[in-house]
Write a protein that holds these residues in place. Structure first.
Motif, PDB file in Angstrom:
ATOM      1  N   UNK A  79       0.819  -1.205   0.000  1.00 23.84           N
ATOM      2  CA  UNK A  79       0.000   0.000   0.000  1.00 23.84           C
ATOM      3  C   UNK A  79       0.857   1.262   0.000  1.00 23.84           C
ATOM      4  N   UNK A  80       2.092   1.133   0.467  1.00 20.18           N
ATOM      5  CA  UNK A  80       2.997   2.278   0.524  1.00 20.18           C
ATOM      6  C   UNK A  80       3.679   2.546  -0.816  1.00 20.18           C
ATOM      7  N   UNK A  81       3.387   1.730  -1.835  1.00 19.57           N
ATOM      8  CA  UNK A  81       3.993   1.950  -3.138  1.00 19.57           C
ATOM      9  C   UNK A  81       5.395   1.407  -3.264  1.00 19.57           C
ATOM     10  N   UNK A  82       5.739   0.433  -2.415  1.00 19.91           N
ATOM     11  CA  UNK A  82       7.056  -0.193  -2.498  1.00 19.91           C
ATOM     12  C   UNK A  82       6.918  -1.511  -3.264  1.00 19.91           C
ATOM     13  N   UNK A  83       7.766  -1.695  -4.270  1.00 17.69           N
ATOM     14  CA  UNK A  83       7.750  -2.906  -5.082  1.00 17.69           C
ATOM     15  C   UNK A  83       8.848  -3.844  -4.602  1.00 17.69           C
ATOM     16  N   UNK A  84       8.535  -5.132  -4.566  1.00 15.58           N
ATOM     17  CA  UNK A  84       9.514  -6.115  -4.093  1.00 15.58           C
ATOM     18  C   UNK A  84       9.337  -7.417  -4.862  1.00 15.58           C
ATOM     19  N   UNK A  85      10.379  -8.239  -4.840  1.00 13.98           N
ATOM     20  CA  UNK A  85      10.317  -9.532  -5.510  1.00 13.98           C
ATOM     21  C   UNK A  85       9.362 -10.464  -4.769  1.00 13.98           C
ATOM     22  N   UNK A  86       8.667 -11.295  -5.515  1.00 12.93           N
ATOM     23  CA  UNK A  86       7.854 -12.348  -4.924  1.00 12.93           C
ATOM     24  C   UNK A  86       8.746 -13.573  -4.709  1.00 12.93           C
ATOM     25  N   UNK A  87       8.174 -14.599  -4.105  1.00 11.92           N
ATOM     26  CA  UNK A  87       8.933 -15.824  -3.867  1.00 11.92           C
ATOM     27  C   UNK A  87       9.271 -16.534  -5.177  1.00 11.92           C
ATOM     28  N   UNK A  88       8.543 -16.219  -6.232  1.00 10.73           N
ATOM     29  CA  UNK A  88       8.760 -16.870  -7.529  1.00 10.73           C
ATOM     30  C   UNK A  88      10.042 -16.390  -8.202  1.00 10.73           C
ATOM     31  N   UNK A  89      10.458 -15.172  -7.866  1.00  9.94           N
ATOM     32  CA  UNK A  89      11.639 -14.614  -8.523  1.00  9.94           C
ATOM     33  C   UNK A  89      12.918 -15.269  -8.000  1.00  9.94           C
ATOM     34  N   UNK A  90      13.833 -15.519  -8.903  1.00 12.07           N
ATOM     35  CA  UNK A  90      15.147 -16.042  -8.545  1.00 12.07           C
ATOM     36  C   UNK A  90      16.206 -15.040  -8.973  1.00 12.07           C
ATOM     37  N   UNK A  91      17.185 -14.837  -8.125  1.00 13.06           N
ATOM     38  CA  UNK A  91      18.202 -13.820  -8.388  1.00 13.06           C
ATOM     39  C   UNK A  91      18.878 -14.056  -9.730  1.00 13.06           C
ATOM     40  N   UNK A  92      19.026 -12.975 -10.485  1.00 12.56           N
ATOM     41  CA  UNK A  92      19.659 -13.054 -11.792  1.00 12.56           C
ATOM     42  C   UNK A  92      18.761 -13.614 -12.878  1.00 12.56           C
ATOM     43  N   UNK A  93      17.471 -13.756 -12.591  1.00 10.42           N
ATOM     44  CA  UNK A  93      16.546 -14.362 -13.550  1.00 10.42           C
ATOM     45  C   UNK A  93      16.436 -13.541 -14.830  1.00 10.42           C
ATOM     46  N   UNK A  94      16.447 -14.223 -15.968  1.00  9.57           N
ATOM     47  CA  UNK A  94      16.218 -13.609 -17.269  1.00  9.57           C
ATOM     48  C   UNK A  94      14.864 -14.087 -17.772  1.00  9.57           C
TER      49      UNK A  94
END
Length: 279
Positions: A79-94
């Motif tokens: 709600x504060x407008x902060x975007x973050x990775x979900x659990x699905x994302x893996x570091x360095x993902x293309x």
């Protein structure tokens, strides 16, 4: 004018969020993408619809890029407008752009289905959730704790959050800016200590000495506790004030911000038999 298409911005958005430590505000992401793609001033300043708003075309397309990444399951926003990775994302993902586009567009062509959450959750007793959450935070590796700290600070209103953590920096782990009502700004330096012990007054004095001339305020965060002398030193008359966040404060913040914590409200129904006797 060669302005990147919104789908061309999706991978740079992921790259920038990763560089920011796993989370970022709209402004931080936009600035990072602009720098990453080396966009010209002409491109950056071009307005999307001059007659209706001051939103630039790049900001407009970045909003669509974030929306697609969210619906694809790689980003989430608060709600504060902060975007973050979900659990699905893996570091360095293309990502495969066409796959993202097809998946998201197909998703909205079909009737909505109930989402299933396959991620593991721990249901804890109301009396010991603090202990479970506290131990979970303590078990994080240093990099993860660093990312968590940045996320918390962004959620509570910090912008331009940066972790320095360099040796010889006088105990300063990072810095940021707190904006109040979009009018006043305060430069804040912070220190984080992830351990079970107590922080004494000496650590507070050392931290204050390091922040002199570098910030308006100081913030000291620990997963442990502060001694009484440390608490007094933080607000000592004539010295720069330092705000303290201990382990209990930290878990309260995580609960309030719903970061890694799910709160379910349970309805209690009680029948008042006496009310019926008065009819």
């Amino acid at each position: 004018m060669d302005i990147p298409k919104f789908y061309e911005l999706m991978q740079p958005v992921l790259t920038v969020v990763e560089e920011l430590g796993g989370s970022g505000t709209n402004q931080e992401i936009a600035e990072g993408v602009i720098q990453c793609l080396d966009l010209s001033d002409e491109v950056v300043s071009h307005l999307h619809n001059p007659d209706k708003s001051s939103q630039t075309e790049v900001e407009y397309r970045l909003a669509w890029a974030r929306t697609y990444l969210k619906n694809y399951g790689l980003l989430e926003n608060s709600e504060k407008g902060v975007w973050a990775f979900s659990e699905k994302y893996q570091r360095g993902m293309k990502i495969e752009i066409n796959q993202v586009l097809q998946t998201v567009r197909a998703k909205f062509k079909k009737p909505k289905k109930n989402n299933t959450n396959d991620s593991p959750e721990i249901t804890v007793d109301p009396d010991n959730w603090r202990e479970v959450l506290h131990q979970t935070v303590l078990s994080l590796d240093p990099n993860a704790f660093e990312r968590l700290t940045k996320r918390i600070l962004r959620e509570v209103g910090f912008v331009q959050v940066e972790v320095t953590g360099q040796s010889g920096d006088g105990g300063i782990d990072g810095k940021g800016i707190v904006k109040i009502q979009e009018v006043l700004s305060y430069h804040v330096v912070f220190q984080c200590k992830r351990y079970k012990g107590s922080v004494g007054s000496g650590a507070i004095r050392d931290f204050r000495g390091a922040m002199v001339g570098r910030a308006d305020k100081g913030l000291f965060i620990t997963t442990g506790t502060f001694t009484r002398d440390a608490a007094k030193e933080a607000i000592r008359d004539g010295a720069s004030p330092i705000d303290l966040i201990d382990g209990d404060d930290l878990v309260d913040m995580l609960k309030k911000l719903r970061l890694g914590v799910n709160v379910r409200m349970v309805e209690e129904v009680e029948v008042d038999c006496g009310w019926f006797e008065k009819i």
